[in-house]
Design a protein around this motif. Structure first.
Motif, PDB file in Angstrom:
ATOM      1  N   PRO B 101      42.386  16.134   5.083  1.00 50.55           N
ATOM      2  CA  PRO B 101      41.454  14.994   5.145  1.00 50.55           C
ATOM      3  C   PRO B 101      40.628  15.047   6.428  1.00 50.55           C
ATOM      4  CG  PRO B 101      43.649  14.273   5.760  1.00 50.55           C
ATOM      5  CD  PRO B 101      43.780  15.718   5.374  1.00 50.55           C
ATOM      6  N   TRP B 102      39.525  14.270   6.477  1.00 48.11           N
ATOM      7  CA  TRP B 102      38.797  14.104   7.747  1.00 48.11           C
ATOM      8  C   TRP B 102      39.807  13.616   8.771  1.00 48.11           C
ATOM      9  CZ3 TRP B 102      35.346  16.602   5.594  1.00 48.11           C
ATOM     10  CH2 TRP B 102      34.174  16.169   5.002  1.00 48.11           C
ATOM     11  N   ARG B 103      39.745  14.153   9.966  1.00 43.11           N
ATOM     12  CA  ARG B 103      40.654  13.715  11.030  1.00 43.11           C
ATOM     13  C   ARG B 103      39.885  12.997  12.117  1.00 43.11           C
ATOM     14  NH1 ARG B 103      45.535  13.742   8.983  1.00 43.11           N
ATOM     15  NH2 ARG B 103      46.381  15.781   8.402  1.00 43.11           N
ATOM     16  N   ALA B 104      40.104  11.693  12.236  1.00 39.76           N
ATOM     17  CA  ALA B 104      39.505  10.909  13.319  1.00 39.76           C
ATOM     18  C   ALA B 104      40.294   9.609  13.418  1.00 39.76           C
ATOM     19  CB  ALA B 104      38.039  10.611  13.040  1.00 39.76           C
ATOM     20  N   ARG B 105      40.462   9.125  14.637  1.00 36.57           N
ATOM     21  CA  ARG B 105      41.181   7.861  14.800  1.00 36.57           C
ATOM     22  C   ARG B 105      40.443   6.756  14.051  1.00 36.57           C
ATOM     23  NH1 ARG B 105      41.922   5.111  20.631  1.00 36.57           N
ATOM     24  NH2 ARG B 105      39.675   5.335  20.487  1.00 36.57           N
ATOM     25  N   ALA B 106      39.109   6.825  14.011  1.00 38.86           N
ATOM     26  CA  ALA B 106      38.321   5.789  13.362  1.00 38.86           C
ATOM     27  C   ALA B 106      38.342   5.898  11.835  1.00 38.86           C
ATOM     28  CB  ALA B 106      36.880   5.848  13.861  1.00 38.86           C
ATOM     29  N   PHE B 107      38.882   7.009  11.320  1.00 39.27           N
ATOM     30  CA  PHE B 107      38.989   7.225   9.869  1.00 39.27           C
ATOM     31  C   PHE B 107      40.464   7.357   9.485  1.00 39.27           C
ATOM     32  CE2 PHE B 107      34.665   9.671   9.293  1.00 39.27           C
ATOM     33  CZ  PHE B 107      33.980   8.480   9.366  1.00 39.27           C
ATOM     34  N   PRO B 108      41.215   6.259   9.438  1.00 44.84           N
ATOM     35  CA  PRO B 108      42.650   6.406   9.121  1.00 44.84           C
ATOM     36  C   PRO B 108      42.853   6.911   7.688  1.00 44.84           C
ATOM     37  CG  PRO B 108      42.011   4.087   9.227  1.00 44.84           C
ATOM     38  CD  PRO B 108      40.827   4.876   9.694  1.00 44.84           C
ATOM     39  N   VAL B 109      43.873   7.754   7.515  1.00 45.73           N
ATOM     40  CA  VAL B 109      44.168   8.277   6.179  1.00 45.73           C
ATOM     41  C   VAL B 109      44.747   7.149   5.326  1.00 45.73           C
ATOM     42  CG1 VAL B 109      45.616   9.879   4.879  1.00 45.73           C
ATOM     43  CG2 VAL B 109      44.543  10.631   7.012  1.00 45.73           C
ATOM     44  N   VAL B 110      44.209   7.004   4.120  1.00 50.41           N
ATOM     45  CA  VAL B 110      44.710   6.006   3.183  1.00 50.41           C
ATOM     46  C   VAL B 110      45.800   6.642   2.327  1.00 50.41           C
ATOM     47  CG1 VAL B 110      44.107   4.515   1.236  1.00 50.41           C
ATOM     48  CG2 VAL B 110      42.497   4.808   3.124  1.00 50.41           C
ATOM     49  N   LYS B 111      45.472   7.822   1.806  1.00 50.43           N
ATOM     50  CA  LYS B 111      46.429   8.574   1.002  1.00 50.43           C
ATOM     51  C   LYS B 111      45.921  10.007   0.846  1.00 50.43           C
ATOM     52  CE  LYS B 111      48.888   8.510  -3.368  1.00 50.43           C
ATOM     53  NZ  LYS B 111      49.034   7.927  -4.696  1.00 50.43           N
ATOM     54  N   ASP B 112      46.802  10.977   0.997  1.00 50.22           N
ATOM     55  CA  ASP B 112      46.450  12.402   0.859  1.00 50.22           C
ATOM     56  C   ASP B 112      45.122  12.742   1.563  1.00 50.22           C
ATOM     57  OD1 ASP B 112      48.749  12.577  -0.601  1.00 50.22           O
ATOM     58  OD2 ASP B 112      47.752  12.574  -2.550  1.00 50.22           O
ATOM     59  N   LEU B 113      44.060  12.976   0.760  1.00 45.75           N
ATOM     60  CA  LEU B 113      42.779  13.397   1.331  1.00 45.75           C
ATOM     61  C   LEU B 113      41.798  12.235   1.469  1.00 45.75           C
ATOM     62  CD1 LEU B 113      42.422  16.655  -0.799  1.00 45.75           C
ATOM     63  CD2 LEU B 113      43.331  16.454   1.516  1.00 45.75           C
ATOM     64  N   VAL B 114      42.263  11.038   1.131  1.00 44.72           N
ATOM     65  CA  VAL B 114      41.380   9.868   1.164  1.00 44.72           C
ATOM     66  C   VAL B 114      41.481   9.189   2.534  1.00 44.72           C
ATOM     67  CG1 VAL B 114      40.864   7.628   0.118  1.00 44.72           C
ATOM     68  CG2 VAL B 114      41.711   9.514  -1.300  1.00 44.72           C
ATOM     69  N   VAL B 115      40.322   9.003   3.189  1.00 42.13           N
ATOM     70  CA  VAL B 115      40.339   8.264   4.455  1.00 42.13           C
ATOM     71  C   VAL B 115      39.477   7.009   4.316  1.00 42.13           C
ATOM     72  CG1 VAL B 115      40.688  10.336   5.871  1.00 42.13           C
ATOM     73  CG2 VAL B 115      38.358   9.517   5.442  1.00 42.13           C
ATOM     74  N   ASP B 116      39.754   6.039   5.202  1.00 40.16           N
ATOM     75  CA  ASP B 116      39.005   4.792   5.208  1.00 40.16           C
ATOM     76  C   ASP B 116      37.774   4.961   6.108  1.00 40.16           C
ATOM     77  OD1 ASP B 116      37.986   2.280   5.485  1.00 40.16           O
ATOM     78  OD2 ASP B 116      39.829   1.344   6.227  1.00 40.16           O
ATOM     79  N   ARG B 117      36.599   4.983   5.499  1.00 39.02           N
ATOM     80  CA  ARG B 117      35.374   5.148   6.279  1.00 39.02           C
ATOM     81  C   ARG B 117      34.670   3.812   6.517  1.00 39.02           C
ATOM     82  NH1 ARG B 117      33.317  10.129   2.676  1.00 39.02           N
ATOM     83  NH2 ARG B 117      34.759   9.092   1.260  1.00 39.02           N
ATOM     84  N   GLY B 118      35.453   2.735   6.517  1.00 40.34           N
ATOM     85  CA  GLY B 118      34.900   1.393   6.747  1.00 40.34           C
ATOM     86  C   GLY B 118      34.183   1.268   8.078  1.00 40.34           C
ATOM     87  N   ALA B 119      34.589   2.107   9.041  1.00 42.10           N
ATOM     88  CA  ALA B 119      33.929   2.060  10.359  1.00 42.10           C
ATOM     89  C   ALA B 119      32.429   2.262  10.213  1.00 42.10           C
ATOM     90  CB  ALA B 119      34.524   3.131  11.273  1.00 42.10           C
ATOM     91  N   PHE B 120      32.033   3.138   9.298  1.00 42.09           N
ATOM     92  CA  PHE B 120      30.596   3.380   9.070  1.00 42.09           C
ATOM     93  C   PHE B 120      29.902   2.110   8.562  1.00 42.09           C
ATOM     94  CE2 PHE B 120      29.990   8.269   8.422  1.00 42.09           C
ATOM     95  CZ  PHE B 120      30.331   8.469   9.746  1.00 42.09           C
ATOM     96  N   ASP B 121      30.575   1.397   7.653  1.00 49.06           N
ATOM     97  CA  ASP B 121      29.980   0.159   7.115  1.00 49.06           C
ATOM     98  C   ASP B 121      29.790  -0.867   8.220  1.00 49.06           C
ATOM     99  OD1 ASP B 121      30.125   1.331   4.645  1.00 49.06           O
ATOM    100  OD2 ASP B 121      32.060   0.414   4.132  1.00 49.06           O
ATOM    101  N   ARG B 122      30.801  -0.942   9.109  1.00 48.87           N
ATOM    102  CA  ARG B 122      30.707  -1.928  10.201  1.00 48.87           C
ATOM    103  C   ARG B 122      29.571  -1.562  11.167  1.00 48.87           C
ATOM    104  NH1 ARG B 122      36.256  -1.597   9.191  1.00 48.87           N
ATOM    105  NH2 ARG B 122      36.639  -0.038  10.806  1.00 48.87           N
ATOM    106  N   ILE B 123      29.351  -0.259  11.371  1.00 47.86           N
ATOM    107  CA  ILE B 123      28.239   0.157  12.248  1.00 47.86           C
ATOM    108  C   ILE B 123      26.904  -0.198  11.583  1.00 47.86           C
ATOM    109  CG2 ILE B 123      27.046   2.132  13.268  1.00 47.86           C
ATOM    110  CD1 ILE B 123      29.819   3.470  13.571  1.00 47.86           C
ATOM    111  N   ILE B 124      26.785   0.089  10.284  1.00 47.22           N
ATOM    112  CA  ILE B 124      25.544  -0.231   9.561  1.00 47.22           C
ATOM    113  C   ILE B 124      25.264  -1.732   9.617  1.00 47.22           C
ATOM    114  CG2 ILE B 124      24.534  -0.368   7.226  1.00 47.22           C
ATOM    115  CD1 ILE B 124      24.247   2.384   8.381  1.00 47.22           C
ATOM    116  N   SER B 125      26.327  -2.540   9.477  1.00 50.19           N
ATOM    117  CA  SER B 125      26.118  -3.995   9.436  1.00 50.19           C
ATOM    118  C   SER B 125      25.620  -4.526  10.781  1.00 50.19           C
ATOM    119  CB  SER B 125      27.416  -4.708   9.028  1.00 50.19           C
ATOM    120  OG  SER B 125      28.343  -4.652  10.087  1.00 50.19           O
TER     121      SER B 125
END
Lengths: 225, 254
Positions: B101-125
């Motif tokens: 999966p993508w590895r970044a503290r800001a992209f926590p792994v949700v499951k296997d190869l799926v990460v939470d990219r919500g940080a991007f949404d918060r930056i856009i907002s």
């Protein structure tokens, strides 16, 4: 003032500081090496230059030293803070690491920077504070501090010469990324000027560093006695 | 084709996770990377095993969902290609493939190869938009925009927010993503009124999310499936500098 504190803490503010202090330090390196090249002009030229440097009007030497110290400390402090933040930003590394285009110099900046720092400390301890690896201060026939003989004698030792040659080459390597990167950091990236930003700047860094490297080699091979 | 896959398996955010090895058999060179994974998953489901979780949606390179490191390269490292557009003919028969999966503290792994990219949404907002008054439909060509400006804006508007720039960056920095949005709107007349506050607010949020800093490695640019140039980062650096030095809040009359 609070905006300055906020700016230096931000990711981009840190980059501006790295770029500006890095550029300032490079200008110092140019001046320092240019002065040291007087070694090729002999004992009188070198020692006279040293005296004139100390007698600059308005305490210019101390102002320059103060500015230099601030830039060095800021460059080091921000560099380590950035490095720790960057490590923290990826707590779990990849099992399979690959690199597409990041240069070796760019990936080793914290290490080459640390080596340069250690070298500067050694260099100051040797030639400025006379604490290690140097003879007691001698006077030349005109009664001036004999900087020329001190440097030449130190460089006649292959060990010290090797330390200087390797360290300054590592500085050149550090600059090869720093000097191309600093323009981008302050927002200068333009197709018309990128040749100067990305190629000519690092080239200038290498020219300056090779000029510096030539000094211990010239002494070692007997061109300067 | 027959391939050996080493896949990151992690039950959830709390699980520590590990690499698990699978065989992918009878893979067609014409299938996409995701179809190959589908095939492996069919086999896993048949054996009553948990299938490998990965994000995907459009499968035509425009949604930005599919996100995985393939042999250490975001989206497999093929120029201008997302994972869904990557075909198995890019690999050799019998190859070992590492999928993480993508590895970044800001992209926590949700499951296997799926990460939470919500940080991007918060930056856009925080500024990745233009505020427009609603009302009647404006004339199509009321605001003149040069072809050059439109093209430059489009170059960065292509960003699909997949996160490959963060994943590829040695510092897990999100600068290319953030700057793509800053630069996109900075090139258009509609983006001017909020230009400086946009750069400031988006960078502040990016820092808060715990992304790394930019060291000008330019790995992001090489990894970006939309080939967005690091020129956009220079635009952001410029706007943020200008905002930091010159912006002042209205303070009223003297």
């Amino acid at each position: 003032m609070s905006w300055i504190v906020r700016l230096q803490k931000s990711s981009l503010g840190s980059k501006y500081i790295m770029a500006i202090t890095g550029a300032g330090l490079f200008l110092f390196v140019i001046g320092h090496f240019a002065g040291n090249l007087l070694l090729y002009w002999g004992q009188d030229a070198m020692n006279a230059y040293a005296v004139e440097l100390h007698n600059l009007p308005y305490g210019a030497l101390w102002i320059a030293r103060g500015g230099l110290l601030i830039m060095v400390l800021a460059h080091i402090f921000i560099a380590y803070r950035l490095t720790f933040q960057n490590r923290a930003a990826r707590p779990q590394r990849y099992q399979y690491e690959a690199t597409l285009q990041a240069s070796f110099a760019s990936r080793t900046m914290p290490y080459t920077g640390t080596i340069v720092l250690l070298f500067i400390l050694f260099h100051l301890a040797q030639f400025t504070f006379h604490l290690v690896a140097v003879d007691p201060v001698q006077l030349d026939p005109q009664g001036r501090e004999d900087v020329y003989s001190m440097v030449v004698h130190a460089f006649q030792s292959p060990v010290y010469s090797a330390i200087y040659v390797v360290s300054v080459l590592i500085l050149g390597f550090h600059l090869s990324h720093g000097l191309s990167s600093m323009w981008q950091s302050v927002g200068l990236n333009h197709r018309k000027y990128n040749l100067a930003f990305r190629k000519l700047s690092p080239l200038l860094g290498w020219i300056v560093c090779l000029a510096g490297v030539s000094l211990p080699l010239a002494v070692l091979f007997g061109l300067i006695k | 084709m027959e391939l050996t896959l080493h896949v990151w398996r992690q039950k959830n955010g709390q699980d520590s996770g590990k690499m698990v090895t699978y065989k992918a058999r009878d893979v067609s060179p014409e299938s996409s990377f995701l179809e190959m994974l589908d095939q492996v998953n069919e086999e896993l489901i048949g054996k009553n095993d948990e299938p490998i979780a990965f994000d995907h949606d459009c499968r035509e390179g425009i949604c930005g969902s599919c996100s995985m490191m393939i042999n250490g390269k975001a989206h497999g490292g093929r120029k201008g290609t997302t994972t869904c557009q990557l075909h198995m003919r890019s690999f050799k028969d019998g190859e070992q493939i590492y999928i993480e999966p993508w590895r970044a503290r800001a992209f926590p792994v949700v499951k296997d190869l799926v990460v939470d990219r919500g940080a991007f949404d918060r930056i856009i907002s925080k500024g990745g938009f233009v505020s427009v008054a609603t009302g009647g439909v404006p004339d199509a060509n009321a605001i003149p925009i040069s072809k050059e400006a439109a093209d430059l804006a489009m170059d960065t508007a292509e960003c699909i927010a997949c996160g490959a720039c963060v994943a590829a960056c040695k510092n897990a920095s999100a600068m290319l993503f953030v700057s793509a949005k800053v630069s996109h709107l900075a090139n258009l007349p509609q983006g001017q009124p909020e230009r400086l506050q946009r750069a400031t607010h988006m960078v502040e949020q990016m820092d808060k999310e715990g992304f790394g800093n930019c060291t000008n490695y330019f790995e992001c640019e090489a990894a970006c499936p939309k080939q967005i140039s690091v020129r956009s980062i220079a635009v952001m650096n410029r706007d943020f500098l200008k905002a930091s030095l010159l912006h002042q809040e209205p303070v009223g009359k003297a």
